[in-house]
Motif scaffolding. Sequence first.
Motif, PDB file in Angstrom:
ATOM      1  N   THR A  51     -18.509   1.481  28.932  1.00  0.00           N
ATOM      2  CA  THR A  51     -19.539   0.831  29.751  1.00  0.00           C
ATOM      3  C   THR A  51     -20.850   0.662  28.992  1.00  0.00           C
ATOM      4  N   SER A  52     -20.970   1.295  27.839  1.00  0.00           N
ATOM      5  CA  SER A  52     -22.173   1.098  27.023  1.00  0.00           C
ATOM      6  C   SER A  52     -21.994  -0.018  25.994  1.00  0.00           C
ATOM      7  N   THR A  53     -20.824  -0.610  25.937  1.00  0.00           N
ATOM      8  CA  THR A  53     -20.605  -1.726  25.026  1.00  0.00           C
ATOM      9  C   THR A  53     -21.491  -2.901  25.434  1.00  0.00           C
ATOM     10  N   SER A  54     -22.099  -3.560  24.474  1.00  0.00           N
ATOM     11  CA  SER A  54     -23.058  -4.625  24.751  1.00  0.00           C
ATOM     12  C   SER A  54     -22.430  -5.791  25.511  1.00  0.00           C
ATOM     13  N   SER A  55     -23.219  -6.396  26.384  1.00  0.00           N
ATOM     14  CA  SER A  55     -22.760  -7.582  27.116  1.00  0.00           C
ATOM     15  C   SER A  55     -22.534  -8.760  26.183  1.00  0.00           C
ATOM     16  N   SER A  56     -23.131  -8.720  24.987  1.00  0.00           N
ATOM     17  CA  SER A  56     -22.961  -9.809  24.019  1.00  0.00           C
ATOM     18  C   SER A  56     -21.844  -9.531  23.017  1.00  0.00           C
ATOM     19  N   SER A  57     -21.071  -8.468  23.231  1.00  0.00           N
ATOM     20  CA  SER A  57     -19.936  -8.157  22.358  1.00  0.00           C
ATOM     21  C   SER A  57     -18.790  -9.111  22.672  1.00  0.00           C
ATOM     22  N   ARG A  58     -18.461  -9.959  21.684  1.00  0.00           N
ATOM     23  CA  ARG A  58     -17.501 -11.031  21.957  1.00  0.00           C
ATOM     24  C   ARG A  58     -16.567 -11.235  20.772  1.00  0.00           C
ATOM     25  N   GLY A 114     -17.219  -6.862  26.687  1.00  0.00           N
ATOM     26  CA  GLY A 114     -18.047  -5.870  27.359  1.00  0.00           C
ATOM     27  C   GLY A 114     -17.344  -5.273  28.562  1.00  0.00           C
ATOM     28  N   GLN A 115     -17.743  -4.036  28.942  1.00  0.00           N
ATOM     29  CA  GLN A 115     -17.003  -3.302  29.971  1.00  0.00           C
ATOM     30  C   GLN A 115     -17.819  -2.937  31.219  1.00  0.00           C
ATOM     31  N   TYR A 116     -19.145  -2.984  31.163  1.00  0.00           N
ATOM     32  CA  TYR A 116     -19.877  -2.488  32.328  1.00  0.00           C
ATOM     33  C   TYR A 116     -20.015  -3.527  33.433  1.00  0.00           C
ATOM     34  N   ALA A 117     -19.614  -4.774  33.156  1.00  0.00           N
ATOM     35  CA  ALA A 117     -19.604  -5.815  34.178  1.00  0.00           C
ATOM     36  C   ALA A 117     -18.598  -6.887  33.753  1.00  0.00           C
ATOM     37  N   ALA A 118     -18.310  -7.787  34.681  1.00  0.00           N
ATOM     38  CA  ALA A 118     -17.398  -8.899  34.387  1.00  0.00           C
ATOM     39  C   ALA A 118     -18.208 -10.026  33.752  1.00  0.00           C
ATOM     40  N   PHE A 119     -18.023 -10.235  32.456  1.00  0.00           N
ATOM     41  CA  PHE A 119     -18.768 -11.254  31.734  1.00  0.00           C
ATOM     42  C   PHE A 119     -17.904 -12.509  31.557  1.00  0.00           C
ATOM     43  N   PRO A 120     -18.529 -13.678  31.430  1.00  0.00           N
ATOM     44  CA  PRO A 120     -17.762 -14.926  31.386  1.00  0.00           C
ATOM     45  C   PRO A 120     -17.225 -15.258  29.995  1.00  0.00           C
ATOM     46  N   PHE A 121     -16.172 -16.075  29.976  1.00  0.00           N
ATOM     47  CA  PHE A 121     -15.814 -16.788  28.759  1.00  0.00           C
ATOM     48  C   PHE A 121     -16.921 -17.799  28.474  1.00  0.00           C
ATOM     49  N   ARG A 122     -17.180 -18.048  27.200  1.00  0.00           N
ATOM     50  CA  ARG A 122     -18.146 -19.088  26.840  1.00  0.00           C
ATOM     51  C   ARG A 122     -17.445 -20.146  26.005  1.00  0.00           C
ATOM     52  N   VAL A 123     -17.670 -21.397  26.364  1.00  0.00           N
ATOM     53  CA  VAL A 123     -17.012 -22.518  25.695  1.00  0.00           C
ATOM     54  C   VAL A 123     -18.057 -23.569  25.355  1.00  0.00           C
ATOM     55  N   LYS A 124     -18.034 -24.030  24.096  1.00  0.00           N
ATOM     56  CA  LYS A 124     -18.927 -25.127  23.729  1.00  0.00           C
ATOM     57  C   LYS A 124     -18.271 -25.962  22.638  1.00  0.00           C
ATOM     58  N   ASN A 125     -18.655 -27.225  22.603  1.00  0.00           N
ATOM     59  CA  ASN A 125     -18.157 -28.099  21.538  1.00  0.00           C
ATOM     60  C   ASN A 125     -19.306 -28.814  20.856  1.00  0.00           C
ATOM     61  N   PHE A 126     -19.050 -29.250  19.642  1.00  0.00           N
ATOM     62  CA  PHE A 126     -20.068 -29.879  18.799  1.00  0.00           C
ATOM     63  C   PHE A 126     -19.348 -30.930  17.953  1.00  0.00           C
ATOM     64  N   PHE A 127     -19.687 -32.200  18.162  1.00  0.00           N
ATOM     65  CA  PHE A 127     -18.997 -33.280  17.459  1.00  0.00           C
ATOM     66  C   PHE A 127     -20.003 -34.302  16.934  1.00  0.00           C
ATOM     67  N   ASN A 128     -19.690 -34.818  15.738  1.00  0.00           N
ATOM     68  CA  ASN A 128     -20.522 -35.851  15.107  1.00  0.00           C
ATOM     69  C   ASN A 128     -21.984 -35.416  15.001  1.00  0.00           C
ATOM     70  N   ASN A 129     -22.141 -34.141  14.593  1.00  0.00           N
ATOM     71  CA  ASN A 129     -23.472 -33.574  14.338  1.00  0.00           C
ATOM     72  C   ASN A 129     -24.360 -33.472  15.565  1.00  0.00           C
ATOM     73  N   LYS A 130     -23.770 -33.407  16.718  1.00  0.00           N
ATOM     74  CA  LYS A 130     -24.588 -33.224  17.918  1.00  0.00           C
ATOM     75  C   LYS A 130     -23.822 -32.388  18.935  1.00  0.00           C
ATOM     76  N   VAL A 131     -24.592 -31.738  19.819  1.00  0.00           N
ATOM     77  CA  VAL A 131     -23.991 -30.912  20.860  1.00  0.00           C
ATOM     78  C   VAL A 131     -23.111 -31.777  21.745  1.00  0.00           C
ATOM     79  N   GLY A 132     -21.904 -31.283  22.029  1.00  0.00           N
ATOM     80  CA  GLY A 132     -20.964 -32.047  22.830  1.00  0.00           C
ATOM     81  C   GLY A 132     -21.242 -31.944  24.314  1.00  0.00           C
ATOM     82  N   ASP A 133     -20.279 -32.406  25.084  1.00  0.00           N
ATOM     83  CA  ASP A 133     -20.450 -32.450  26.535  1.00  0.00           C
ATOM     84  C   ASP A 133     -20.187 -31.111  27.215  1.00  0.00           C
TER      85      ASP A 133
END
Length: 516
Positions: A264-271, A297-316
């Motif tokens: 439960t002390s594991t960081s929320s940003s541990s991914r 992380g274990q002390y709470a339910a943290f989300p999956f994070r998804v992102k894309n980046f195409f043609n040198n710009k942030v995707g949709d």
Amino acid sequence: MKRIFSYKQLFVFSLVLVCFASNLEAQSKKLKRPKSRVGISSVDSFVQESFDLYDKVYKYDGYAEAGTPLEDEDLDVLEDALDEVTALSESAPDILSDLDGTGALKQAKATLQINKAKKALKYSITTAKKLLVGSKNGDSEDEDDSEKTSDNEETSSDYDEDEDNDVEEVKNPNVSEGLEVYSKFDFVPGDKLLFFDDFSQDFIGDFPSKWNTNGTGEVVNFNKVEGKWFELKSGYGLYYVPDLKELPEDFTIEFDLLTSGLSTSTSSSSRFSIYLSDNAKFNDGNSNYIEVSIPLGQYAAFPFRVKNFFNNKVGDVNSDIQADIRTEILNRPHVSIAVTKQRYRLWINEVKYIDIPRLVEETNVLDFIKFHINHFKDGEERVFISNLKVAEGGEDLRRKLLAEGKISTNGILFNSGSANIQPQSLGIVRQISQVLMQDENIKLKIVGHTDADGNDANNLKLSKARAEAVKNALVNIYKISAKRLSTDGKGESEPVGDNSTADGKAQNRRVEFIKI
């Protein structure tokens, strides 16, 4: 089935036991292999060979402790190991004589490592003999065993890296792998193998030969967890890149994940992050990439994070997908990913958590896979990966079976040396059941194949047992009539890959479905 020792063999083993008079408790903890070399070739070879044999016997001792019956092939391996142990133990006095004339410090280090090797050899002899003569019982469970699971039971694996402490302790994984749970699992792995690594060809302590990194890492093993595992190190900008390029439009990725020390002390940003990238360099990508990160992380339910980046710009896509996978993360989860042109799907065990239709905004530009972890406490919170499999396809096997009358797949996996189906393989079995449900006139012959490890007779027997296990899954889980199914096995007799490589072996371990 079991071999019976000759009196001569038992006499030899008894003599060897006398040579090593020190007491050794039944192994609930694993002896640690020395990490450094002495610099005396005979000593280094003796220590390495002793622990190689020790690891082999320890694995089979774990099978027996878990109630897994030993096959003839296993007994052959154990008998060969005992012969090697006997010969190796007899060479110990000669090795000690090689220390003459060396410095005091080197002699002290060599003596320490030789004593550890002798301890490993004694365990190997006593345990292998018990296994072979059928006298192995529950007496090996001592107080240490009960202590191992009393605290931090969620920890899948843990060991002390101090060389002076010559045991490594591993907690029993709390893994539930009932096939029924996976009955609706719809992931289908690709049928053309592009990359496979279970690290079986790598030495413990080495960085794996088929990977690259700008950080560090090593191959390890555990006494209660099967196989070898690659430990990734946490750090900003560190990437682990398997030697794979030019991914097709349709492909699948699978791997097993193992964690240690999470709490439960594991960081929320541990991914744990998985990248599909346009380059093999140590960055996210040049102009195009996709990142999917799994929360550990274990002390709470943290989300999956998804992102894309195409043609040198942030995707949709830049999304947080809510999920609670804390229990799964602690219990050696199997991760499955399917990329079908623009569509991206991800499963943890039998549950699909991500299904984005157009995450891949531009096809044919993402040719590499990278892994990255960060925000873990060094030496305390640890992450391991094994059985990485990348395959082209992931196609609808139902249409192929109907059109061609035959399919062959290496996507149905079994526990090592057994006919127990790994539950994540049921996506394929489910598709086969749908073909049979659609047309009740179809009858199938199921044929099992193995790699060339072990002897011919045992592999033939194993291949038939695996075909029968697939039939039983179709009958018991999907309610297909047994009268419509027949089975056979070819053992190692019809290879399609090179049995001297991990990739080739993975191709040869396959199941065929043939319309009759």
